[in-house]
Design a protein around this motif. Structure first.
Motif, short mmCIF file in Angstrom:
data_model
loop_
_atom_site.label_atom_id
_atom_site.label_comp_id
_atom_site.label_asym_id
_atom_site.label_seq_id
_atom_site.Cartn_x
_atom_site.Cartn_y
_atom_site.Cartn_z
N ASN A 101 0.82 -1.22 0.00
CA ASN A 101 0.00 0.00 0.00
C ASN A 101 0.86 1.27 0.00
O ASN A 101 0.75 2.12 0.87
N PHE A 102 1.74 1.35 -0.99
CA PHE A 102 2.55 2.55 -1.21
C PHE A 102 3.46 2.88 -0.02
O PHE A 102 3.58 4.04 0.38
N ASP A 103 4.09 1.87 0.52
CA ASP A 103 5.03 2.09 1.62
C ASP A 103 6.23 2.89 1.12
O ASP A 103 6.90 2.51 0.15
N THR A 104 6.52 4.00 1.78
CA THR A 104 7.59 4.88 1.31
C THR A 104 8.97 4.26 1.42
O THR A 104 9.86 4.59 0.63
N THR A 105 9.15 3.35 2.36
CA THR A 105 10.45 2.68 2.49
C THR A 105 10.76 1.86 1.26
O THR A 105 11.89 1.90 0.73
N LEU A 106 9.79 1.09 0.78
CA LEU A 106 10.00 0.26 -0.41
C LEU A 106 10.18 1.13 -1.65
O LEU A 106 10.94 0.78 -2.56
N ILE A 107 9.49 2.25 -1.70
CA ILE A 107 9.67 3.17 -2.82
C ILE A 107 11.12 3.67 -2.86
O ILE A 107 11.76 3.70 -3.92
N THR A 108 11.65 4.04 -1.71
CA THR A 108 13.03 4.50 -1.63
C THR A 108 14.00 3.38 -2.01
O THR A 108 14.97 3.60 -2.75
N ILE A 109 13.76 2.18 -1.50
CA ILE A 109 14.61 1.03 -1.82
C ILE A 109 14.60 0.75 -3.33
O ILE A 109 15.63 0.44 -3.94
N THR A 110 13.43 0.86 -3.94
CA THR A 110 13.31 0.63 -5.38
C THR A 110 14.09 1.68 -6.17
O THR A 110 14.75 1.35 -7.17
N ALA A 111 14.04 2.92 -5.73
CA ALA A 111 14.82 3.98 -6.39
C ALA A 111 16.31 3.69 -6.30
O ALA A 111 17.06 3.85 -7.28
N ILE A 112 16.76 3.25 -5.13
CA ILE A 112 18.17 2.89 -4.96
C ILE A 112 18.53 1.70 -5.85
O ILE A 112 19.61 1.64 -6.45
#
Length: 216
Positions: free
Chosen positions: A155-166
């Motif tokens: 559900n749009f967890d910001t931690t996973l979004i950041t990890i994906t960007a990295i």
């Protein structure tokens, strides 16, 4: 305070479209697809297909389309949930963004091939562009499940979004390192041009995007 969540219907459409694109590529080139999955584990794919590489055959074109679609979806997710408030989706806007991203990357690759011609370094720039296209396409494959997990799993967890960007940045760096290791002598003999290339066409675009986002 909870943020307003935009409907996930569009994400379903984009995930299904990506799956269809990948399945078509796998069906047309089953052996090449399996070799492509080992892109970062060995040099077989680059060694075999570099010789017969043309500027975007149907296999590369399909996976590049998948990359553009998924990078736009991930960029949309990041835009809303890390930087700004949710924005309504529209098929027209997404089509324009995908076209913009595709043309941007193609323009960058075209400049690199032109520089290779001007500097009489066709061979090394052909290798660079083939490695880059392969890296982009591999990133597109990995983004497909990651985008689905971000939207439907966490559900749009910001931690996973950041990890994906990295993850995206690390994959791009790994692709560049792989190219450098495979062509170290040639690059050292043309070190000045290689540094110029890195600063203008690899590092420069990221700095421009960062400055634009930071200013906003």
């Amino acid at each position: 305070m909870l943020r307003e969540v935009v409907s996930n219907d569009w994400y379903v459409v984009f995930c299904l479209a990506s799956l269809i694109i990948v399945l078509v590529a796998k069906t047309i080139h089953p052996f090449r697809f399996l070799e492509f999955l080992k892109l970062f584990s060995n040099t077989n794919y680059l060694r075999i297909y570099l010789k017969e590489h043309s500027f975007f055959d149907n296999f590369d074109a399909l996976l590049f389309l998948n990359f553009c679609l998924n990078i736009v979806v991930f960029g949309w997710i990041s835009y809303q949930y890390l930087l700004f408030e949710p924005v309504s989706m529209s098929l027209l806007l997404f089509s324009q963004l995908i076209a913009f991203v595709a043309l941007g990357f193609l323009f960058k690759i075209g400049i690199e091939l032109f520089l290779g011609y001007v500097l009489d370094l066709n061979k090394i720039f052909n290798i660079l562009t083939f490695q880059q296209i392969s890296s982009y396409n591999f990133i597109g494959l990995t983004l497909l499940p990651l985008n689905a997990i971000i939207v439907f799993g966490v559900n749009f967890d910001t931690t996973l979004i950041t990890i994906t960007a990295i993850h995206i940045l690390l994959m791009l760096a790994a692709g560049m390192i792989k190219t450098i290791r495979s062509n170290l002598n040639t690059l050292l003999n043309n070190f000045f041009y290689f540094i110029l290339y890195l600063c203008t066409l690899e590092i420069g675009p990221f700095l421009v995007v960062y400055n634009v986002l930071n200013r906003d």
